[in-house]
Motif scaffolding. Structure first.
Motif, PDB file in Angstrom:
ATOM      1  N   ASP A  73      -3.113  79.550 -13.601  1.00 54.09           N
ATOM      2  CA  ASP A  73      -4.382  79.322 -12.913  1.00 54.09           C
ATOM      3  C   ASP A  73      -4.212  79.701 -11.444  1.00 54.09           C
ATOM      4  O   ASP A  73      -3.716  78.919 -10.637  1.00 54.09           O
ATOM      5  CB  ASP A  73      -4.811  77.860 -13.030  1.00 54.09           C
ATOM      6  N   PRO A  74      -4.637  80.929 -11.069  1.00 55.47           N
ATOM      7  CA  PRO A  74      -4.473  81.376  -9.684  1.00 55.47           C
ATOM      8  C   PRO A  74      -5.183  80.499  -8.655  1.00 55.47           C
ATOM      9  O   PRO A  74      -4.816  80.532  -7.474  1.00 55.47           O
ATOM     10  CB  PRO A  74      -5.076  82.789  -9.710  1.00 55.47           C
ATOM     11  N   VAL A  75      -6.166  79.718  -9.076  1.00 54.67           N
ATOM     12  CA  VAL A  75      -6.855  78.835  -8.135  1.00 54.67           C
ATOM     13  C   VAL A  75      -5.894  77.798  -7.561  1.00 54.67           C
ATOM     14  O   VAL A  75      -6.150  77.237  -6.487  1.00 54.67           O
ATOM     15  CB  VAL A  75      -8.070  78.165  -8.820  1.00 54.67           C
ATOM     16  N   ILE A  81       2.935  83.338  -3.314  1.00 51.16           N
ATOM     17  CA  ILE A  81       1.485  83.400  -3.132  1.00 51.16           C
ATOM     18  C   ILE A  81       1.012  84.791  -2.706  1.00 51.16           C
ATOM     19  O   ILE A  81       0.058  85.339  -3.280  1.00 51.16           O
ATOM     20  CB  ILE A  81       1.011  82.318  -2.142  1.00 51.16           C
ATOM     21  N   ARG A  82       1.643  85.399  -1.715  1.00 44.99           N
ATOM     22  CA  ARG A  82       1.189  86.718  -1.267  1.00 44.99           C
ATOM     23  C   ARG A  82       1.266  87.738  -2.403  1.00 44.99           C
ATOM     24  O   ARG A  82       0.373  88.577  -2.555  1.00 44.99           O
ATOM     25  CB  ARG A  82       2.006  87.179  -0.063  1.00 44.99           C
ATOM     26  N   GLU A  83       2.333  87.649  -3.171  1.00 41.49           N
ATOM     27  CA  GLU A  83       2.518  88.583  -4.293  1.00 41.49           C
ATOM     28  C   GLU A  83       1.427  88.422  -5.346  1.00 41.49           C
ATOM     29  O   GLU A  83       0.973  89.406  -5.954  1.00 41.49           O
ATOM     30  CB  GLU A  83       3.894  88.345  -4.931  1.00 41.49           C
ATOM     31  N   LEU A  84       0.979  87.189  -5.562  1.00 43.11           N
ATOM     32  CA  LEU A  84       0.022  86.913  -6.636  1.00 43.11           C
ATOM     33  C   LEU A  84      -1.418  86.789  -6.146  1.00 43.11           C
ATOM     34  O   LEU A  84      -2.311  86.494  -6.941  1.00 43.11           O
ATOM     35  CB  LEU A  84       0.414  85.614  -7.347  1.00 43.11           C
ATOM     36  N   ALA A  85      -1.653  87.017  -4.855  1.00 45.59           N
ATOM     37  CA  ALA A  85      -2.997  86.821  -4.302  1.00 45.59           C
ATOM     38  C   ALA A  85      -4.043  87.663  -5.025  1.00 45.59           C
ATOM     39  O   ALA A  85      -5.192  87.238  -5.202  1.00 45.59           O
ATOM     40  CB  ALA A  85      -3.000  87.132  -2.806  1.00 45.59           C
ATOM     41  N   THR A  86      -3.666  88.864  -5.476  1.00 44.45           N
ATOM     42  CA  THR A  86      -4.633  89.736  -6.160  1.00 44.45           C
ATOM     43  C   THR A  86      -5.143  89.127  -7.460  1.00 44.45           C
ATOM     44  O   THR A  86      -6.212  89.519  -7.938  1.00 44.45           O
ATOM     45  CB  THR A  86      -4.013  91.107  -6.472  1.00 44.45           C
ATOM     46  N   SER A  87      -4.407  88.170  -8.034  1.00 44.31           N
ATOM     47  CA  SER A  87      -4.842  87.572  -9.299  1.00 44.31           C
ATOM     48  C   SER A  87      -6.110  86.734  -9.145  1.00 44.31           C
ATOM     49  O   SER A  87      -6.735  86.372 -10.146  1.00 44.31           O
ATOM     50  CB  SER A  87      -3.722  86.732  -9.920  1.00 44.31           C
ATOM     51  N   LEU A  88      -6.506  86.435  -7.900  1.00 46.79           N
ATOM     52  CA  LEU A  88      -7.776  85.735  -7.701  1.00 46.79           C
ATOM     53  C   LEU A  88      -8.953  86.567  -8.208  1.00 46.79           C
ATOM     54  O   LEU A  88     -10.022  86.035  -8.511  1.00 46.79           O
ATOM     55  CB  LEU A  88      -7.990  85.417  -6.215  1.00 46.79           C
ATOM     56  N   ARG A  89      -8.764  87.886  -8.316  1.00 49.94           N
ATOM     57  CA  ARG A  89      -9.834  88.747  -8.816  1.00 49.94           C
ATOM     58  C   ARG A  89     -10.157  88.465 -10.280  1.00 49.94           C
ATOM     59  O   ARG A  89     -11.219  88.859 -10.771  1.00 49.94           O
ATOM     60  CB  ARG A  89      -9.437  90.213  -8.645  1.00 49.94           C
TER      61      ARG A  89
END
Length: 456
Positions: free
Chosen positions: A200-202, A226-234
């Motif tokens: 759950d990226p949230v 977090i920076r690496e996975l930030a795109t998963s918010l899309r």
């Protein structure tokens, strides 16, 4: 701000990435909680479920906040009873949700949320992929796998939210050293951070929100991916990100939250056009957004209402000038250019964060007012004063000026105009017409004007 992103100058915590099968039990003499601090309705639910033979505890934020001396906004209950069994015990109960089935027990205006103990999801069988509870990215799509109290503690997000209080025995059950992290002001994920964020990226946004709200640091292993996975918010539905945005920016720590979102590159994937404006015109953009959020925090602290439309108007405004300038260069007059640019910007933004129409319409009106406020000659000034969006537009003008935008004293002019009697207002209009009528009412789009910190 960096003090909140990383654990610093704090004693190392015991390993908390694996839940104990036997919890640390803190009896009444070992903690500060008392049952009368909790909602009597929530305590009553726990007592009734225990009397019916189920396990039941007060859990999560209400336990955490009371340990910190904060008055909780909500009181949640976790239980071994299924939603159907809970509903059978309470006639005032209603089952809600599909992705995460819950029970709401109503006591007048107070609602107590009751959740059944959850367990981690088993690996999905490829043959049953149409029934899979996970996306191929690892994101959980459905979350109604029930389990034991130990399972429930393990699948909670942060250690500080995995504390269970039994108001009958007046004891805390701590499976993840959450009390330690509360005392040491640490946000720490339970389990492997990479996997938990993929589920759950949230959770990345929640880590920021709790760090800002509680003035905690985010533990190093928790912040690292977090920076690496930030795109998963899309991958998160835009409607859910709107609700998360309200929590991020209307909880009283919006200014600090914004700084952390930018630092961790999460803001880029929530408000991409505004993030670009931060790169293109960093000083003005940062100052305007931060000033708006500082004002929002002040209103929250004073118990005053906050209008989300004004907040979103400020978040998005710095991205508007270049679009409007481009359309003006193509021949559109200033007001239609602003209107078309606003329509494009909001439409694109709603693909990421689904701002409802009840807010997008006043956002456009606030922006439109920025083009109308300089046009004060004749009867226009009085007509603007009577406009229902005048106050929001005027406040927004002052916000732009506070960020360093030059408006030739427009904000001060409107401040004085509102306070004067009618006869003196007429004198202001005559003086204005004599001095700079052409500057206030450009013709044929020939005059170059600064809007939002950018020259058109």
């Amino acid at each position: 701000m960096l003090k909140k992103l990383f654990q610093s100058f704090r004693p190392p915590a015991p390993s908390v990435h694996h839940i104990r099968t036997t919890p640390q039990v803190l009896n009444s003499g070992q903690h500060s909680l008392q049952r009368h601090q909790f909602s009597r309705h929530a305590v009553g639910i726990v007592e009734r479920l225990q009397q019916a033979g189920y396990q039941a505890y007060l859990v999560g934020g209400c336990v955490r906040d009371l340990l910190l001396g904060i008055t909780p906004k909500d009181f949640d209950v976790a239980t071994s009873a299924t939603p159907e069994q809970v509903r059978a015990e309470f006639r005032n109960a209603r089952i809600i949700g599909r992705r995460f089935k819950l029970v709401h027990v109503h006591f007048g205006r107070e609602i107590i949320e009751v959740a059944t103990f959850r367990a981690h999801h088993p690996e999905d069988d490829e043959a049953d992929s149409h029934l899979s509870s996970r996306h191929q990215s690892g994101r959980i799509l459905r979350d109604n796998v029930y389990g034991t109290l130990e399972d429930d503690a393990q699948r909670r997000d942060f250690t500080i939210n995995a504390l269970y209080y039994d108001p009958v025995a007046e004891r805390i059950l701590d499976y993840a050293n959450g009390v330690h992290d509360v005392r040491n002001k640490l946000i720490r994920l339970i389990g492997d951070p990479l996997q938990r964020y993929q589920e759950d990226p949230v959770r990345m946004l929640r880590a920021v929100r709790f760090a800002a709200k509680l003035d905690f640091s985010i533990e190093r292993r928790t912040v690292q991916p977090i920076r690496e996975l930030a795109t998963s918010l899309r991958d998160i539905p835009a409607a859910r990100l709107f609700e998360e945005s309200l929590k991020l920016f209307l909880s009283g720590q919006a200014a600090d939250t914004f700084e952390m979102l930018v630092d961790l590159q999460l803001f880029d994937h929530l408000y991409p056009a505004s993030a670009y404006a931060l790169e293109f015109n960093p000083t003005y953009t940062h100052r305007l957004i931060r000033n708006a959020l500082v004002n929002t925090d002040l209103r929250v602290a004073q118990g005053k209402p906050v209008t989300p439309a004004f907040l979103f108007a400020a978040l998005l405004w710095p991205a508007l000038p270049m679009r409007a300038a481009h359309l003006q260069a193509q021949g559109l007059p200033p007001i239609p250019a602003i209107q078309e640019a606003a329509h494009e910007l909001i439409s694109e933004q709603c693909q990421r964060v689904a701002i409802p129409k009840r807010f997008t319409l006043p956002i456009k009106e606030i922006w439109d007012m920025q083009e109308r406020l300089p046009r004060r000659t004749g009867k226009r000034a009085d007509a603007l004063l009577e406009n229902p969006r005048f106050r929001a537009g005027y406040d927004f003008l002052l916000l732009r000026e506070s960020a360093g935008e030059h408006t030739d004293g427009l904000g001060q002019w409107w401040t004085e105009y509102q306070e004067l009697p009618d006869s003196e207002r007429r004198a202001m209009i005559r003086d204005l017409a004599g001095r700079d009528e052409e500057a206030a009412a450009p013709r044929n789009g020939r005059r170059r004007r600064r809007i939002g910190g950018a020259e058109e």
